[in-house]
Design a protein around this motif. Sequence first.
Motif, PDB file in Angstrom:
ATOM      1  N   THR A  11     -51.229 -32.206 -40.499  1.00  0.00           N
ATOM      2  CA  THR A  11     -49.804 -32.227 -39.349  1.00  0.00           C
ATOM      3  C   THR A  11     -50.221 -33.188 -38.360  1.00  0.00           C
ATOM      4  OG1 THR A  11     -50.814 -30.251 -38.135  1.00  0.00           O
ATOM      5  CG2 THR A  11     -49.229 -29.805 -39.950  1.00  0.00           C
TER       6      THR A  11
ATOM      7  N   THR B  86     -41.942 -36.334 -33.185  1.00  0.00           N
ATOM      8  CA  THR B  86     -41.625 -35.378 -33.872  1.00  0.00           C
ATOM      9  C   THR B  86     -42.687 -34.794 -34.895  1.00  0.00           C
ATOM     10  OG1 THR B  86     -39.585 -36.436 -34.233  1.00  0.00           O
ATOM     11  CG2 THR B  86     -40.119 -35.049 -35.879  1.00  0.00           C
ATOM     12  N   LYS B  87     -42.626 -33.645 -34.857  1.00  0.00           N
ATOM     13  CA  LYS B  87     -43.733 -32.971 -35.622  1.00  0.00           C
ATOM     14  C   LYS B  87     -43.671 -33.277 -37.091  1.00  0.00           C
ATOM     15  CE  LYS B  87     -44.621 -28.953 -32.699  1.00  0.00           C
ATOM     16  NZ  LYS B  87     -44.453 -27.557 -32.680  1.00  0.00           N
TER      17      LYS B  87
ATOM     18  N   THR C  38     -45.507 -33.134 -41.261  1.00  0.00           N
ATOM     19  CA  THR C  38     -46.568 -32.587 -42.017  1.00  0.00           C
ATOM     20  C   THR C  38     -46.533 -33.111 -43.416  1.00  0.00           C
ATOM     21  OG1 THR C  38     -47.617 -30.422 -42.743  1.00  0.00           O
ATOM     22  CG2 THR C  38     -45.050 -30.580 -42.575  1.00  0.00           C
TER      23      THR C  38
ATOM     24  N   ASN D  27     -45.930 -26.266 -47.335  1.00  0.00           N
ATOM     25  CA  ASN D  27     -45.969 -24.728 -47.007  1.00  0.00           C
ATOM     26  C   ASN D  27     -45.648 -24.666 -45.648  1.00  0.00           C
ATOM     27  OD1 ASN D  27     -46.532 -23.641 -49.436  1.00  0.00           O
ATOM     28  ND2 ASN D  27     -48.750 -23.804 -49.282  1.00  0.00           N
ATOM     29  N   GLN D  28     -46.050 -25.572 -44.646  1.00  0.00           N
ATOM     30  CA  GLN D  28     -45.794 -25.607 -43.384  1.00  0.00           C
ATOM     31  C   GLN D  28     -44.673 -26.317 -42.897  1.00  0.00           C
ATOM     32  OE1 GLN D  28     -49.217 -27.374 -41.481  1.00  0.00           O
ATOM     33  NE2 GLN D  28     -50.536 -25.610 -41.787  1.00  0.00           N
ATOM     34  N   ALA D  29     -43.887 -27.016 -44.016  1.00  0.00           N
ATOM     35  CA  ALA D  29     -42.530 -27.631 -43.469  1.00  0.00           C
ATOM     36  C   ALA D  29     -41.463 -26.850 -43.268  1.00  0.00           C
ATOM     37  CB  ALA D  29     -42.425 -28.618 -44.850  1.00  0.00           C
ATOM     38  N   THR D  30     -40.603 -27.280 -42.475  1.00  0.00           N
ATOM     39  CA  THR D  30     -39.439 -26.158 -41.984  1.00  0.00           C
ATOM     40  C   THR D  30     -38.071 -26.824 -42.844  1.00  0.00           C
ATOM     41  OG1 THR D  30     -38.971 -27.963 -40.038  1.00  0.00           O
ATOM     42  CG2 THR D  30     -40.203 -26.313 -39.647  1.00  0.00           C
ATOM     43  N   HIS D  31     -38.160 -27.954 -43.549  1.00  0.00           N
ATOM     44  CA  HIS D  31     -37.071 -28.449 -44.183  1.00  0.00           C
ATOM     45  C   HIS D  31     -37.481 -29.216 -45.261  1.00  0.00           C
ATOM     46  CE1 HIS D  31     -33.999 -31.167 -45.371  1.00  0.00           C
ATOM     47  NE2 HIS D  31     -33.283 -30.338 -45.152  1.00  0.00           N
ATOM     48  N   SER D  32     -37.271 -28.762 -46.551  1.00  0.00           N
ATOM     49  CA  SER D  32     -37.815 -29.568 -47.735  1.00  0.00           C
ATOM     50  C   SER D  32     -36.313 -30.326 -48.075  1.00  0.00           C
ATOM     51  CB  SER D  32     -38.399 -28.879 -48.596  1.00  0.00           C
ATOM     52  OG  SER D  32     -37.480 -27.620 -49.280  1.00  0.00           O
TER      53      SER D  32
END
Length: 124
Positions: free
Chosen positions: A90, A98-99, A101, A105-110
Amino acid sequence: MFFKSSKINEFRLWGLMFTLAGMGLMILGTAGIVFWGQAGKIFAAIFMVIGMIGMLLSVGVYFWAGMLSTSAVILTCPECNRQTKILGKTDRCMYCKTKLTLDPNQATHSPTLSEEIAVDDTAK
């Protein structure tokens, strides 16, 4: 991350801080000669050595950041569409903060399959 910027930029910031601190200490040491004359030479010598150590630390930090930058993964930021480098799993975009990754598993949107096809169609 401390300053909420990309890791490479934070390393460069620390290098800049060591440079400014080292130069400031050297200037402070020189002021000892101006104000105290002969006795200030010892003061100046001590602060010149400490300042030089700070400058050498900054060279080391800049070298380390440069070596990390050569092995960083380059990707396109989804927010600002600019190429940025990412260290580790990350990191933040160098431009818009912007964050990002690489770990699903840590992504907020795929992206869904339809979004991936739409992106592929626009690239053609």
